[in-house]
Write a protein that holds these residues in place. Structure first.
Motif: not given
Ligand SMILES: Cc1cc2nc3c(=O)[nH]c(=O)nc-3n(C[C@H](O)[C@H](O)[C@H](O)COP(=O)(O)OP(=O)(O)OC[C@H]3O[C@@H](n4cnc5c(N)ncnc54)[C@H](O)[C@@H]3O)c2cc1C
Length: 303
Positions: A162-176
């Motif tokens: 939740n980036i305040g004025n909207g939402r973004e989807t992101a990919l993360a490598r573990l460990p995270a």
């Protein structure tokens, strides 16, 4: 096989109940005058970790750094489903700012070798939102702030932020490491069976304090030690012993802990009251917005 998750939780004064004597004259919070509670967004962090375990299996370990009284939040975490709780407590950690706090937490969390670490986005007393990001940096983990949704597949996490004025989807490598928003979920209720069981869970320092009270001032050190060890063994056998680590247990460098490891200096604490006169409306035109930005830059609100 599942994921190994660690949740960092903080016990905080209930700042929503600020009344007459809750603020000192110097602007600091009089903690004794306010009930101590589970930092709200840390409940969301715990729920996120429990959901990962529900879906994929694994374990959820909850860690807090604080005084033995912080065990109240650890008991609550056990009641809500955590597998294990660890209290990090040490007089040499007193006066830690966020840098020292995140360093100490990184030593403890690193020992647990987690796949996932969950923090609240922000604590309602210190309010800096720095500990999560600093902890990720020190652990060398991928950082995902403002998490609302999480889906895991193998060593990859798909995160809705939740980036305040909207939402973004992101990919993360573990460990995270994820800092979790209040809007992410709703904490599950504690099961009555777990409440009855874990209300008796204690950390060694709590046991020692209650033995001192029970045996009184005339008790010899040997008697205190014997009774403390008897009670500790009894609780351990019933799975009710909260782990307790000090700075030596986690291999922390003392010069990076407590006051010695805290470069922050509080110059002045101020209560800022926004008066009604601060409210102004601007036309949604280029010229009007330009004027607003210029004013904000001029009074150092931005820029
Ligand atoms: C100069 C200075 C001296 C200070 N001295 C003291 C002191 O003597 N005693 C004292 O109690 N505080 C002290 N503090 C406050 C201390 O720095 C903060 O409580 C702590 O670093 C957390 O920062 P925060 O509250 O802004 O948390 P945030 O960064 O807003 O917290 C984000 C998340 O990090 C995690 N987290 C934060 N703190 C903990 C924790 N303790 N255990 C587990 N997880 C955690 C939680 O998941 C939380 O939701 C001092 C601060 C300063 C600046």
């Amino acid at each position: 096989m599942g994921y190994t998750s660690v949740v960092c939780v903080k016990q905080v004064p209930d700042t929503k109940r600020i009344t007459g004597n809750a603020m000192r004259e110097d602007g600091t919070v009089n903690r004794a005058a306010l009930p101590a509670i589970f930092n709200p967004e840390d409940r969301n962090a715990l729920e996120a970790a429990l959901r990962v375990r529900d879906e994929h299996g694994g374990t959820v370990t909850v860690v807090t750094m604080g005084l033995p009284s912080a065990c109240d939040v650890l008991r609550e975490a056990l009641e809500r489903g955590a597998d294990r709780c660890i209290l990090i407590t040490d007089r040499r950690a007193a006066a830690s700012d966020t840098l020292a706090t995140s360093y100490i937490l990184s030593c403890a969390v690193g020992k647990l070798k987690p796949d996932l670490v969950f923090c609240g986005r922000q604590a309602i007393d210190g309010d800096t939102a720095q500990v999560g990001p600093q902890l990720a940096e020190k652990l060398g983990f991928t950082l995902m702030t403002y998490m609302e949704e999480l889906a895991l597949e193998g060593r990859e996490a798909r995160v809705t932020r939740n980036i305040g004025n909207g939402r973004e989807t992101a990919l993360a490598r573990l460990p995270a490491l994820f800092t979790v928003m209040e809007s992410a979920n709703e904490m599950r209720p504690a099961a009555m069976r777990k409440i009855m069981k874990f209300k008796k869970a204690r950390a060694p320092m709590e046991i020692a304090n209650s033995v001192k009270t029970a045996l009184g001032v005339s008790a010899t050190p040997e008697a205190l030690a014997a009774e403390t060890s008897r009670r500790t063994e009894e609780l351990a056998a019933r799975g009710l012993l909260i782990d307790q680590w000090n700075l030596d247990d986690i291999g922390a460098r003392l010069e990076w802990c407590g006051g010695a490891g805290s470069p922050t200096r509080v110059n002045r604490v101020q209560s800022v009251v926004l008066a009604g006169g601060d409210y102004r409306e601007f036309e949604p035109t280029q010229a009007s917005i330009g004027q607003l930005v210029a004013e904000l830059v001029q009074d150092h609100t931005i820029g």
